[in-house]
Enzyme design. Structure first.
Site, PDB file in Angstrom:
ATOM      1  N   ASP A 208       0.874  -1.170   0.000  1.00 15.24           N
ATOM      2  CA  ASP A 208       0.000   0.000   0.000  1.00 15.24           C
ATOM      3  C   ASP A 208       0.920   1.232   0.000  1.00 15.24           C
ATOM      4  O   ASP A 208       2.094   1.146   0.358  1.00 15.24           O
ATOM      5  CB  ASP A 208      -0.925  -0.025   1.227  1.00 15.24           C
TER       6      ASP A 208
HETATM    7  C1  GLC Z   1      -4.208   4.354  -0.159  1.00 15.29           C
HETATM    8  C2  GLC Z   1      -5.099   3.250   0.332  1.00 15.29           C
HETATM    9  C3  GLC Z   1      -5.237   2.114  -0.637  1.00 15.29           C
HETATM   10  C4  GLC Z   1      -5.111   2.638  -2.058  1.00 15.29           C
HETATM   11  C5  GLC Z   1      -3.679   3.131  -2.227  1.00 15.29           C
HETATM   12  C6  GLC Z   1      -3.448   3.700  -3.625  1.00 15.29           C
HETATM   13  O1  GLC Z   1      -3.471   4.845   0.916  1.00 15.29           O
HETATM   14  O2  GLC Z   1      -4.821   2.688   1.601  1.00 15.29           O
HETATM   15  O3  GLC Z   1      -6.497   1.495  -0.390  1.00 15.29           O
HETATM   16  O4  GLC Z   1      -5.391   1.613  -2.980  1.00 15.29           O
HETATM   17  O5  GLC Z   1      -3.333   4.096  -1.252  1.00 15.29           O
HETATM   18  O6  GLC Z   1      -4.220   4.829  -3.815  1.00 15.29           O
END
Ligand code: GLC
Length: 732
Positions: free
Chosen positions: A284
């Site tokens: 993430d």
């Molecule tokens: C964010 C979220 C995740 C998302 C990622 C990309 O912080 O936690 O769910 O897919 O970053 O945007």
């Protein structure tokens, strides 16, 4: 004879399909193996890096991957860029690299694309898996038409804690239903062939246990026994992996003291070994770099070692791999085999997407124009929205509105807010949202609008003009709830109550004596006891997206009879949170004097899991077990008759719950193990049948083994998790 020929044809065609799949697999393996032999270590490490393009969805900004570095073949993926023109620009840079390895483009396309669909928690209230799969298919089709190959969805985190703002992204509290929704969303997004230009890769997130942060505080630690994890949180991840999800995303949280992003139990032992997951795992946003914040890595080098060794294949945005992996391999601190496994997983998916065959296969501007925001996408959005609405209360005959209703006092700024109808994680074109105010006017009814309360500070404003609107109108419709900015990532709350002044306004409106309908617009279970006690009619409309207004009107006027059911328990007060229906009996079961309860509050929630009313009524009868003519592995069948005894045709979600009366470990008082959504004309009866197999009776032990024990079970069937007909079943 004819039957034999038909069967042979089926067998032959299945054989051909199987052979084609096998030969495609061999072709993929040959191609990727040949390519990897040509790749330098730098180019291999480049495939493990995803950089942000257009905008940041996390801290430390978006290090917009420079086109120069892409042209050097040192970046494998870009996120947060969409639109054929934009994507083509990045892909053209990748085609300047030595080996012309195409980029893969990802984005959070969570509920609709340009045409906004209901927030996932709202969509889950439909309990309509076909529709949910269809909605995911439309989302994927539109995203693919805009040049994307990958969405960071479905979010499958189970949660019992409405303080956590991200409950809006999932399917609620139940692991069985959450698994079914996860599979429907993966299948809808991916279809049966990733190289089709109307399918995209799914990304199962957030692995694992992200929905159970201590104190409901986003990003906080998660700590639970393996048995608890396996029975209540693991199932949707497992189901999505088994459904063929192409990718997983590691969670921000530490899981039993080890950050998910560098957790070998989760990423290697469970996902890649036990579940034989062949896709790849992306971190993430920045969570590899955040291993230093977790204080399990002293620097980026150690973060890179821990993450790649644990099975984290692609690093999103932070650049620990980019800066250190080449040296780490040269210093033999990371084996080339570990790097090769990650690279191979990523290249396999690029091959399956057809990107090597044609890096621009998703960049068709005509297809983009025809597909994105199409009229049919609005039809599907409206259909899902109608079915997401939950009728919480109906205590007079004002609903559904008569077709000749003359005038409505529409109160509350949410009834006019395009932005707030989109909810969080929205990729909707806000301008195309039809608000409730617009939709009501489009129906030709006289709409006397008054603001009622200030959405900024939730204070009652201009009450005189509100009263004027009420006096001029036959009925009052008042929209209360949350702003879209109040639920979602980094939106945990210590109090999920609806603002006191909003509730006070509703009380005043009720005192006018005019019929009142309350619309509750929110992204999570909320507490609103004053309104819940006083209002005669309450509809939970979540945030419904582009077709919010028309869908709510169709329900208000009965063009669609509401059928939604709660995918999450609604608590009565904050003290009950986290709350779910699958609690354990304990040694002192409630009710009783010396029982598991509170001295200052009932234990019962405001509204239970699976609850939702209809304009009509359904009667359950004749619950019985069928023990003959069973299929393989079926221990018994449960049969129940459902009759529509009301005045309207309607849909009902018939729910099957099971209680294991005595087991080797403590088990919940009940668990949802089946549901069927049926459509019943008024006066009609339908017999609904459920199979009872090992899947319905078993559970995971503390070693994550699925076991089935003989003994007595209580079978329960009804229209929610409380009002249930019961009977005993013994597994011999
Ligand atoms: C964010 C979220 C995740 C998302 C990622 C990309 O912080 O936690 O769910 O897919 O970053 O945007």
């Amino acid at each position: 004879m004819k039957k034999m020929i038909f069967l042979c044809c089926i067998l032959y065609s299945n054989l051909i399909v199987a052979q084609n799949i096998k030969s495609k697999e061999r072709e993929k393996e040959r191609f990727v193996s040949g390519l990897m032999k040509k790749m330098t270590l730098e180019e291999k490490v480049g495939q493990l890096w995803q950089v942000a393009g257009g905008f940041a969805t996390g801290p430390n900004g978006s290090n917009i991957g420079s086109l120069k570095v892409i042209a050097q073949g040192r970046i494998g993926s870009v996120l947060n860029v969409s639109g054929v023109k934009n994507i083509r620009k990045y892909q053209e840079a990748a085609m300047q690299s030595r080996l012309k390895i195409p980029l893969v483009f990802g984005m959070d396309v969570i509920h609709g694309f340009r045409t906004g669909f209901p927030i996932p928690l709202g969509e889950a209230a439909s309990f309509d898996l076909d529709l949910i799969q269809k909605g995911a298919h439309w989302t994927g089709t539109a995203a693919a038409a805009a040049g994307l190959n990958w969405t960071f969805a479905p979010m499958v985190d189970i949660s019992w804690d409405a303080r956590w703002g991200r409950v809006l992204e999932g399917a609620g509290e139940d692991p069985f239903y959450g698994s079914q929704v996860a599979v429907a969303r993966v299948r809808g997004l991916q279809g049966d062939n990733l190289s089709n230009t109307n399918t995209i890769m799914a990304c199962v997130k957030h692995f694992a246990g992200y929905g159970a942060p201590i104190a409901g505080k986003d990003y906080n630690s998660v700590d639970m026994s393996m048995g608890h994890f396996a029975n209540f949180y693991m199932p949707p991840y497992k189901a999505a992996a088994e459904a063929g999800a192409a990718t997983f995303m590691s969670a921000f949280n530490d899981f039993n003291n080890i950050p998910s992003t560098a957790n070998p139990f989760l990423l290697r032992n469970l996902l890649k070994e036990k579940w034989h997951f062949k896709g790849f795992v992306v971190s993430d946003w920045g969570s590899v770099g955040e291993l230093m914040n977790h204080r399990v890595a002293a620097d980026k080098k150690e973060a890179a070692i821990k993450a790649i060794s644990a099975g984290l294949d692609m690093e999103m945005v932070s650049n620990c791999y980019f800066e250190n992996l080449v040296d780490l391999v040269k210093e033999k601190k990371v084996s080339i085999e570990v790097v090769d496994d990650a690279v191979q997983r990523i290249l396999y998916k690029k091959f399956e997407l057809g990107l090597f065959e044609d890096p621009f296969r998703y960049c068709d501007e005509n297809r983009e124009k025809e597909t994105v925001e199409s009229a049919s996408s609005r039809d599907i959005a409206r259909s899902i929205s109608e079915r997401s609405i939950v009728l919480l209360k109906k205590s007079d005959n004002i609903l559904p509105f008569q077709k000749d209703l003359k005038s409505i006092a529409l109160i509350g700024p949410l009834a006019k807010s395009k932005k707030d109808m989109c909810g969080a994680w929205s990729t909707a074109n806000v301008n195309n949202v039809i608000t409730l105010h617009e939709a009501m006017k489009n129906r030709g009814v006289q709409v006397n609008y008054a603001e009622g309360y200030d959405l900024g500070n939730n204070k009652i404003v201009n009450y005189d003009s509100t009263l004027l609107a009420v006096e001029k109108s036959d009925v009052v419709v008042v929209a209360i709830g949350e702003r879209a900015s109040e639920s979602g990532e980094m939106r945990s709350k210590t109090d999920i109550s609806i603002a006191a002044q909003q509730q006070e306004l509703v009380s005043r409106l009720i005192k006018t004596g005019k019929p009142v309908v309350v619309l509750l617009m929110c992204g999570r279970p909320v507490i609103f006891n004053e309104v819940r006690d006083q209002a005669p009619n309450i509809l939970l409309t979540w945030w419904l997206g582009s077709e919010a207004g028309p869908a709510i009107c169709n329900v208000l006027w009965g063009d669609y009879n509401p059928s939604g059911k709660l995918p999450m328990t609604f608590p009565r007060n904050m003290g009950q949170v986290p709350i779910n229906y699958q609690y354990k009996s304990t040694g002192r079961p409630y009710p009783g004097d010396w029982a598991a309860k509170y001295i200052d509050s009932p234990v019962e929630p405001a509204y239970p899991f699976g609850y939702g009313q209809s304009y009509t009524s359904f009667k359950y009868s004749n619950l019985k077990l069928i023990s003959d003519n069973l299929g393989k592995g079926v221990h018994a069948k449960v049969s129940v008759d459902v009759t529509n005894i009301g005045q309207y045709d309607g849909e009902e979600v018939v729910q099957l719950y099971i209680r294991d009366e005595a087991a080797s470990v403590t088990r919940p008082v009940k668990e949802l193990k089946g549901f069927q959504k049926i459509n019943l004309k008024k006066g009609m009866t339908q017999t609904v049948i459920f199979d009872i197999r090992d899947e319905e009776l078993g559970f995971y032990d503390n070693n994550i083994n699925f076991i089935v024990e003989k003994g007595d079970f209580t079978i329960m069937v009804g229209g929610d998790s409380e009002n249930l007909d019961k009977m005993l079943f013994s597994l011999k």
